[in-house]
Scaffold this active site. Structure first.
Site, PDB file in Angstrom:
ATOM      1  CG  ASN A  89       5.714  -0.669   0.162  1.00  0.00           C
ATOM      2  OD1 ASN A  89       4.539  -0.423  -0.073  1.00  0.00           O
ATOM      3  ND2 ASN A  89       6.157  -0.903   1.387  1.00  0.00           N
ATOM      4  CG  MET A  94      -2.102  -0.938   1.078  1.00  0.00           C
ATOM      5  SD  MET A  94      -3.174  -0.464  -0.275  1.00  0.00           S
ATOM      6  CE  MET A  94      -4.245  -1.880  -0.341  1.00  0.00           C
ATOM      7  CB  CYS A  95       2.419   3.392  -1.279  1.00  0.00           C
ATOM      8  SG  CYS A  95       1.690   2.869  -2.839  1.00  0.00           S
ATOM      9  NE  ARG A  96       4.013   2.135   4.218  1.00  0.00           N
ATOM     10  CZ  ARG A  96       3.122   2.125   5.215  1.00  0.00           C
ATOM     11  NH1 ARG A  96       3.535   2.029   6.471  1.00  0.00           N
ATOM     12  NH2 ARG A  96       1.835   2.217   4.970  1.00  0.00           N
ATOM     13  CG  ASN A 130       0.275   4.747   2.296  1.00  0.00           C
ATOM     14  OD1 ASN A 130       0.074   3.657   1.786  1.00  0.00           O
ATOM     15  ND2 ASN A 130       0.497   4.903   3.591  1.00  0.00           N
TER      16      ASN A 130
END
Length: 257
Positions: free
Chosen positions: A42, A1-3, A117
């Site tokens: 990620n 889910m991204c950072r 995000n």
């Protein structure tokens, strides 16, 4: 889910965000600690945007569709390039969305750098009505057919209309969460002078240091880059507006759970 992470303060090497800290963005790309709502790593691209000079009209942007850790040339670049205004992100693509360089944050326009995000629930049908309110040209020139690119286009429309960053982010989160309940909408935006960020479904923290001195700085990140002392978590459904001298957190009105 991204950072993602953003920094404002005295110039530092990009490596101080990407590689040097114990829980750097590079480490978060393969060993995140607080992923919510799916995903374990990620590895679907990354990007860095930074201002070479505070008076620059546009930031420099470096993006790739590959994992951050696989870019053999990046450590040397990150050690040499310095900036006092940086936004960087690593991506975990939602199933069904393309893994391309153009889908990796940060997205840019003028001095703005933007990252998302999270995920829009029910994409794309859930936000078809929201998208209809945009100019056709904006829809035809989306950088990628992804929820993040659409969110950036919605935010950019508010900025073009003269809305402050905080208003732009809050309005987009409220509208999208109403159309697509259950969406995760952590948005991060900077123009090199101020950072605006939302916490909506994902973790977010900030660290302000030496706020009353010339060495004042602020870090905003999905996960603390080092230790936990001094990092302040942003509550869910809240908006953070920060610069090196101050930080304010306010609850966002009208944001659907």
């Amino acid at each position: 889910m991204c950072r993602h992470v953003a920094y404002l303060g005295p110039p530092i090497p990009l490596a101080e965000l990407l590689f040097t800290p114990p829980h750097s963005l590079s480490r978060q790309s393969w060993a995140p600690l607080d992923m919510r709502g799916g995903g374990t790593i990620n590895a679907d691209g990354f990007g860095i945007g930074w201002f070479e000079d505070p008076k620059s009209e546009e930031p420099i942007r470096y993006r790739r569709e590959s994992p951050l850790w696989s870019d053999a040339g990046l450590p040397a670049l990150a050690a040499a390039a310095r900036s006092g205004a940086i936004l960087a992100a690593v991506r975990s693509a939602t199933v069904g969305m393309p893994v391309t360089e153009s889908a990796a944050a940060p997205f840019t326009a003028g001095r703005w750098l933007f990252s998302h995000n999270g995920v829009i629930a029910g994409w794309p049908d859930s936000v078809a009505g929201v998208a209809r309110g945009l100019p056709v040209r904006d829809l035809l020139t989306l950088e990628a057919p992804t929820d993040s690119a659409l969110l950036w286009t919605l935010v950019r429309a508010h900025l073009r209309a003269g809305d402050p960053p905080a208003t732009a982010l809050s309005a987009v989160v409220a509208r999208v969460s109403a159309a697509a309940p259950g969406s995760r909408l952590n948005l991060l935006l900077t123009d090199g002078e101020t950072i605006a960020a939302t916490a909506c479904g994902h973790s977010l923290s900030y660290l302000a240091r030496d706020t009353s001195t010339v060495d004042a700085s602020v870090l905003v990140a999905s996960e603390p880059l080092f230790g936990h002392h001094g990092w302040i978590p942003v509550p869910d459904r809240a908006l953070l507006v920060a610069n090196p001298a101050s930080a304010t957190i306010t609850a966002m009105e009208g944001v659907a759970p």
